[in-house]
Every structure is written in C-alpha cells, then in structure tokens.
Design a protein around this motif. Structure first.
Motif, PDB file in Angstrom:
ATOM      1  N   VAL A 298       0.872  -1.174   0.000  1.00  0.00           N
ATOM      2  CA  VAL A 298       0.000   0.000   0.000  1.00  0.00           C
ATOM      3  C   VAL A 298       0.909   1.225   0.000  1.00  0.00           C
ATOM      4  N   VAL A 299       0.921   1.951  -1.118  1.00  0.00           N
ATOM      5  CA  VAL A 299       1.790   3.111  -1.286  1.00  0.00           C
ATOM      6  C   VAL A 299       0.980   4.369  -0.969  1.00  0.00           C
ATOM      7  N   VAL A 300       1.364   5.061   0.074  1.00  0.00           N
ATOM      8  CA  VAL A 300       0.615   6.233   0.530  1.00  0.00           C
ATOM      9  C   VAL A 300       1.375   7.505   0.157  1.00  0.00           C
ATOM     10  N   SER A 301       0.773   8.324  -0.705  1.00  0.00           N
ATOM     11  CA  SER A 301       1.349   9.619  -1.071  1.00  0.00           C
ATOM     12  C   SER A 301       0.414  10.763  -0.703  1.00  0.00           C
TER      13      SER A 301
ATOM     14  N   LEU B 207       3.224   0.572   3.182  1.00  0.00           N
ATOM     15  CA  LEU B 207       2.893  -0.507   4.106  1.00  0.00           C
ATOM     16  C   LEU B 207       3.120  -1.823   3.387  1.00  0.00           C
ATOM     17  N   LEU B 208       4.029  -2.629   3.917  1.00  0.00           N
ATOM     18  CA  LEU B 208       4.316  -3.936   3.334  1.00  0.00           C
ATOM     19  C   LEU B 208       3.478  -4.966   4.072  1.00  0.00           C
ATOM     20  N   CYS B 209       2.505  -5.484   3.372  1.00  0.00           N
ATOM     21  CA  CYS B 209       1.533  -6.408   3.950  1.00  0.00           C
ATOM     22  C   CYS B 209       1.654  -7.761   3.250  1.00  0.00           C
ATOM     23  N   ALA B 210       0.892  -8.723   3.737  1.00  0.00           N
ATOM     24  CA  ALA B 210       0.906 -10.042   3.107  1.00  0.00           C
ATOM     25  C   ALA B 210      -0.453 -10.704   3.245  1.00  0.00           C
ATOM     26  N   ASP B 211      -0.788 -11.479   2.238  1.00  0.00           N
ATOM     27  CA  ASP B 211      -2.028 -12.254   2.203  1.00  0.00           C
ATOM     28  C   ASP B 211      -1.733 -13.632   2.789  1.00  0.00           C
ATOM     29  N   LEU B 212      -2.338 -13.931   3.923  1.00  0.00           N
ATOM     30  CA  LEU B 212      -2.100 -15.215   4.583  1.00  0.00           C
ATOM     31  C   LEU B 212      -2.719 -16.378   3.823  1.00  0.00           C
TER      32      LEU B 212
ATOM     33  N   LEU C  16      -6.786   2.332   8.787  1.00  0.00           N
ATOM     34  CA  LEU C  16      -6.551   3.436   7.858  1.00  0.00           C
ATOM     35  C   LEU C  16      -6.378   2.955   6.424  1.00  0.00           C
ATOM     36  N   ILE C  17      -5.704   1.819   6.261  1.00  0.00           N
ATOM     37  CA  ILE C  17      -5.462   1.326   4.897  1.00  0.00           C
ATOM     38  C   ILE C  17      -6.495   0.292   4.463  1.00  0.00           C
ATOM     39  N   LYS C  18      -7.512   0.076   5.316  1.00  0.00           N
ATOM     40  CA  LYS C  18      -8.573  -0.895   5.032  1.00  0.00           C
ATOM     41  C   LYS C  18      -7.985  -2.282   4.746  1.00  0.00           C
ATOM     42  N   LEU C  19      -7.121  -2.721   5.658  1.00  0.00           N
ATOM     43  CA  LEU C  19      -6.453  -4.017   5.524  1.00  0.00           C
ATOM     44  C   LEU C  19      -7.497  -5.125   5.430  1.00  0.00           C
ATOM     45  N   PRO C  20      -7.474  -5.934   4.372  1.00  0.00           N
ATOM     46  CA  PRO C  20      -8.471  -7.000   4.232  1.00  0.00           C
ATOM     47  C   PRO C  20      -8.306  -8.083   5.300  1.00  0.00           C
ATOM     48  N   GLU C  21      -9.348  -8.823   5.499  1.00  0.00           N
ATOM     49  CA  GLU C  21      -9.292  -9.970   6.398  1.00  0.00           C
ATOM     50  C   GLU C  21      -8.248 -10.955   5.891  1.00  0.00           C
TER      51      GLU C  21
END
Length: 201
Positions: free
Chosen positions: A49-52, A78-83, A159-164
């Motif tokens: 998620v690239v926030v500018s 934000l470096l996220c991952a899909d489990l 804030l970034i609406k992180l998915p389940e």
C-alpha cells in the motif's frame, strides 16, 4: 549505483524534504523492481500500500507515535501479506511448462492450509525479503528510506482498510533526505555472528 555501494550507503533516514514529490513513474519503477523479490513457491504473497496522499500520511503519523518521517517522506509504504496466498496456486505458475505445473501446484495448498503459524512465517519471510529489495532499489534511485515497526498495527490496518486474512509486516518511508542518518550504532564482530558448519560448542 552498484549493489555493493547501495548496501554500504543504505541507512535508516529519519528526516526528509517534505516538499519533494516522487513521480508516478519513479514509484512504479521502485515497486516493479521490488516485485522481482523471491517468494516461496512463487506465491507473491506480499501486498504493498503506497501512501502519497498527505492527509493519509498525517493520519499514519498519528498512529505511529508522531514520528515525523511518516508524513515528511515522499511516500510511506505498508508492506503487507495475504495469509491465504496458498489458495488458487495455479495462477503462480501459468507460464511454466505443464510438467512443472503438474509437480509444483498440487504441493502448495496442502503445505500451508491448516497451518496458521507457517502462513504467518511465510508472510514475514516474503515481506522481509521484499523490504530489503525495496530499500536497496530506493538507494540506487537516489532516495533514502527507513524501515519501521513503531506503529499501532490495528489503527494502521483500519486506515489502509487491511483486508481480512492479511497482516502488516512493516512500514517503509522513502524520500529525499534532509539530514544524514546518525553514525552506525556498532556492528557485532564477524566471528560472533558467522559460524562455519555449525554453532560452536
């Protein structure tokens, strides 16, 4: 810039020029090179998620103990991952020869399903590898960066609406440094961290 130079010069920078903007082409180049990072079974389980947007960066800063670099850097990632990336595994091997697909694809889901610890471990491995690729790429492009875990993961997720079934590994700021990083705090001696064949008795 060669890889060795980028490794030596990459530092965790805390002070950025708040007026500098990265172009969309620069951001795309940064992320496209990051996407060449390896992942287990080519699962590509990372999500970025690239926030500018300045207002969003300010909100992220508030959820990050008011650390200035979050809002002053050109972008905050934000470096996220899909489990659940192990599901629908065939899509990771669509360009491979059929015999390769036949061997690898059936192996993926059974290894990870019903094993939440392994799913999370794999997510963090993938995010960590991608983070280093991203920071070295940024340095080679003339930018500085700072990896961060100092934030409220729940608030940032909102804030970034992180998915389940996704997790946040870390945050990285990228921009033009206003001030050099502090001197290195001190490296452990080589012989204390590198062992030949096995740990010493």
């Amino acid at each position: 810039m060669d890889t060795t130079t980028a490794i030596h010069q990459r530092r965790s920078v805390k002070h950025y020029d708040p007026n500098h903007k990265m172009s969309e082409l620069e951001i795309q180049e940064l992320l496209e090179l990051t996407l060449l990072s390896p992942t287990s079974f080519n699962m590509q389980n990372w999500r970025f998620v690239v926030v500018s947007d300045q207002a969003t960066k300010e909100a992220l800063r508030a959820a990050s103990w008011n650390q200035a670099q979050v809002s002053e850097a050109s972008i905050t990632i934000l470096l996220c991952a899909d489990l659940n990336a192990h599901e629908d595994a065939a899509r990771y091997w669509v360009n491979a020869p059929q015999p390769v697909q036949d061997i690898l694809v059936p192996m993926i889901a059974p290894l990870y399903e019903n094993n939440p610890q392994l799913q999370r471990d794999e997510a963090m491995r993938s995010v960590g590898i991608a983070a280093q690729t991203l920071m070295l790429t940024a340095k080679s492009m003339g930018y500085d960066s700072c990896p961060m875990i100092g934030f409220d993961a729940t608030k940032v997720g909102e804030l970034i609406k992180l998915p389940e079934n996704h997790v946040i590994g870390l945050m990285i700021t990228v921009g033009k440094a206003l001030k050099d990083a502090n001197a290195r705090g001190g490296q452990l001696p080589y012989e204390q961290v590198v062992f030949k064949d096995q740990f010493p008795s």
